[in-house]
Design an enzyme around this catalytic site. Structure first.
Site, PDB file in Angstrom:
ATOM      1  N   LYS A 113       0.820  -1.213   0.000  1.00 26.89           N
ATOM      2  CA  LYS A 113       0.000   0.000   0.000  1.00 26.89           C
ATOM      3  C   LYS A 113       0.857   1.268   0.000  1.00 26.89           C
ATOM      4  O   LYS A 113       0.408   2.317  -0.438  1.00 26.89           O
ATOM      5  CB  LYS A 113      -0.981  -0.033   1.156  1.00 26.89           C
TER       6      LYS A 113
HETATM    7  C1  LIG Z   1      -4.345  -4.578   1.058  1.00 26.44           C
HETATM    8  C2  LIG Z   1      -3.551  -5.840   0.914  1.00 26.44           C
HETATM    9  C3  LIG Z   1      -3.908  -6.845  -0.010  1.00 26.44           C
HETATM   10  C4  LIG Z   1      -5.168  -6.762  -0.862  1.00 26.44           C
HETATM   11  O1  LIG Z   1      -5.093  -5.776  -1.825  1.00 26.44           O
HETATM   12  P1  LIG Z   1      -6.416  -5.280  -2.597  1.00 26.44           P
HETATM   13  O2  LIG Z   1      -5.975  -4.110  -3.372  1.00 26.44           O
HETATM   14  O3  LIG Z   1      -7.394  -4.927  -1.511  1.00 26.44           O
HETATM   15  O4  LIG Z   1      -6.888  -6.416  -3.435  1.00 26.44           O
HETATM   16  C5  LIG Z   1      -3.093  -7.950  -0.127  1.00 26.44           C
HETATM   17  N1  LIG Z   1      -1.989  -8.094   0.641  1.00 26.44           N
HETATM   18  C6  LIG Z   1      -1.603  -7.155   1.534  1.00 26.44           C
HETATM   19  C7  LIG Z   1      -0.398  -7.387   2.364  1.00 26.44           C
HETATM   20  C8  LIG Z   1      -2.364  -5.991   1.708  1.00 26.44           C
HETATM   21  O5  LIG Z   1      -2.006  -5.067   2.615  1.00 26.44           O
END
Ligand SMILES: *Cc1c(COP(=O)(O)O)cnc(C)c1O
Length: 471
Positions: A113
């Site tokens: 993120k």
């Molecule tokens: C947020 C997250 C996901 C999922 O991503 P999306 O964009 O919601 O599909 C997968 N792995 C980790 C470690 C995350 O923080």
């Protein structure tokens, strides 16, 4: 470039108008009116660029209301080796023949993120300064989103963050990451309750329109278009690293929850990046896997949403999914509205299994999917450690397990690594019997002074706290 709503609202907006917003006024999601196309000559030109330069080229196709020199400076300031750990920013390594891991998790909070949120922090600061405005970001987190938002917004002018989290329910490492921040514009609010209580509070505060306007309340949730756009860049960067020429196809496997990450892959593919298959990997919360297998999209109840060892994928519905479905139904906004507003609102599900467009999810849009379980995660983590001396986190393990079910000879498979194992240490200990390695900068963070206020699960208490800290 103008942006439209997936539910057909007549307004067309520019990038900076939707930058600070969530949903479109009719409840839809914003998408560009068309996807800019990238041909082989452009790919060849981009192949040698640094990550920041590549980001600038791609973002420029979607953003025409920030002067190019300013956008270039924002990209250069965001994607540095200092912030993301390596010059490549998203280094790719080959795990076994034809299977690659693309590291998206070397940013400040060790999860992917950061890739988007760090850019968002700089875009917000830029745009708020230009408008002479301020913004108070109110959010709810059970881990990754909140910390990524706080590390992106810390010290930024014009922005404050009020982040609620369920008191005592995040991992000690995640708590320490967030609560050790001492920046005056970051406010950690531990709520006496569970994650749903935090989400309800955010909703209640946002629904108080007078309060929202007076205190300039905004969000940074995963439906934000700028976040999605930032994520498009690492599909191109992964492609360039895995291939030596532009005619070669690759596939990606993406650990998925809210469909944000893999939706960025869909955008990259639609722009013309030679992606053969986009494999959606889910955990036991298999809303998306069910759709791609059967054509039925069925939102889960709270009781039917499992708490798993890949918690950032524990979703009951996939908030970005409407973007893909809008494209799948031929950008027919009335049809998208019928599915998401009428059918989903009434029945909690919709069914495209008998609609001819459903087959196109695989044939035209290149999607495939599978699911993974706790036992799969443990065995994939063990196997990867033993055979390749590589420690992966639980979400990446879901991806790797699923990727192996979709390999095609001669087509490189890139698995997106979405977090580092230290964030989910408990499961690593369960799998391997020892703690994962901790990056030096996180040594001893649990012992640092904590900056957090505890409040009851009551929207009025949170409003009072915000009002007190906004001047
Ligand atoms: C947020 C997250 C996901 C999922 O991503 P999306 O964009 O919601 O599909 C997968 N792995 C980790 C470690 C995350 O923080």
């Amino acid at each position: 470039m103008r942006y439209l709503s997936t539910r057909g609202h007549p307004d067309r907006r520019r990038f900076c108008e939707i930058l600070l917003e969530g949903l479109a006024p009719d409840g839809g999601l914003y998408l560009p009116e068309r996807y800019p196309q990238v041909d082989a000559a452009t790919l060849a030109k981009w192949r040698g660029l640094s990550y920041a330069e590549l980001a600038f080229e791609i973002l420029s196709l979607y953003i025409d209301d920030i002067p190019p020199a300013d956008l270039k400076a924002i990209c250069a300031k965001t994607y540095t080796a200092e912030v993301f750990g390596t010059v490549e920013i998203v280094p790719l390594r080959e795990l076994e023949d034809g299977v690659y891991l693309e590291a998206l998790s070397n940013g400040p909070t060790l999860a992917f993120k950061d890739m988007a949120m760090q850019l968002l922090g700089n875009l917000f600061e830029y745009e708020l300064a230009r408008r002479g405005e301020e913004l108070n970001i109110l959010g709810a987190t059970s881990g990754d989103t909140g910390s990524a938002a706080e590390y992106a917004m810390r010290g930024k002018k014009g922005v404050r963050v009020f982040m609620t989290s369920p008191d005592g329910r995040m991992s000690p490492f995640q708590q320490a990451q967030m609560f050790s921040l001492q920046d005056a514009n970051i406010h950690n609010i531990a709520i006496a309750g569970v994650f749903d209580d935090c989400q309800d509070i955010v909703k209640a505060v946002s629904n108080d329109l007078a309060f929202k306007r007076k205190y300039k309340i905004g969000t940074v949730n995963s439906i934000n278009w700028a976040r999605l756009l930032a994520q498009v860049v690492y599909y191109f960067a992964g492609y360039f690293q895995a291939t030596g020429g532009n005619d070669k196809q690759v596939s990606f496997t993406v650990p998925s929850g809210n469909f944000g990450n893999v939706c960025a892959g869909h955008v990259a593919r639609t722009m013309g990046l030679p992606i053969r298959t986009l494999v959606v990997a889910t955990n036991e919360n298999d809303v998306l896997d069910e759709f791609f297998r059967t054509g039925v999209y069925r939102v889960r109840s709270a009781a039917d949403t499992h708490e798993t060892s890949s918690p950032s994928m524990d979703i009951s519905k996939a908030s970005n999914f409407e973007r893909f479905v809008f494209d799948l139904v031929g950008r027919d906004a009335a049809k998208a509205r019928g599915l998401f507003e009428d059918e989903l609102g009434r029945e909690g599900r919709f069914d495209l299994s008998k609609d001819p467009v459903f087959a196109q999810a695989a044939t035209r849009f290149g999607f495939a999917s599978s699911r993974s379980t706790h036992a799969d995660r443990l065995s994939t983590i063990r196997d990867t450690d033993k055979r390749f001396a590589t420690l992966i986190d639980t979400h990446t393990a879901d991806g790797l397990k699923v990727a192996r079910e979709h390999l095609v000879p001669g087509v490189p498979m890139i698995v997106l690594e979405t977090a580092l194992p230290i964030k989910f240490a408990e499961t690593i200990v369960e799998a391997l019997g020892h703690e994962p390695e901790r990056p030096a900068r996180f040594e001893g963070i649990e012992a640092l002074p904590k900056r957090v206020v505890k409040l009851p699960a009551d929207a009025e208490a949170v409003k009072a706290y915000i009002a007190q800290h906004c001047d």
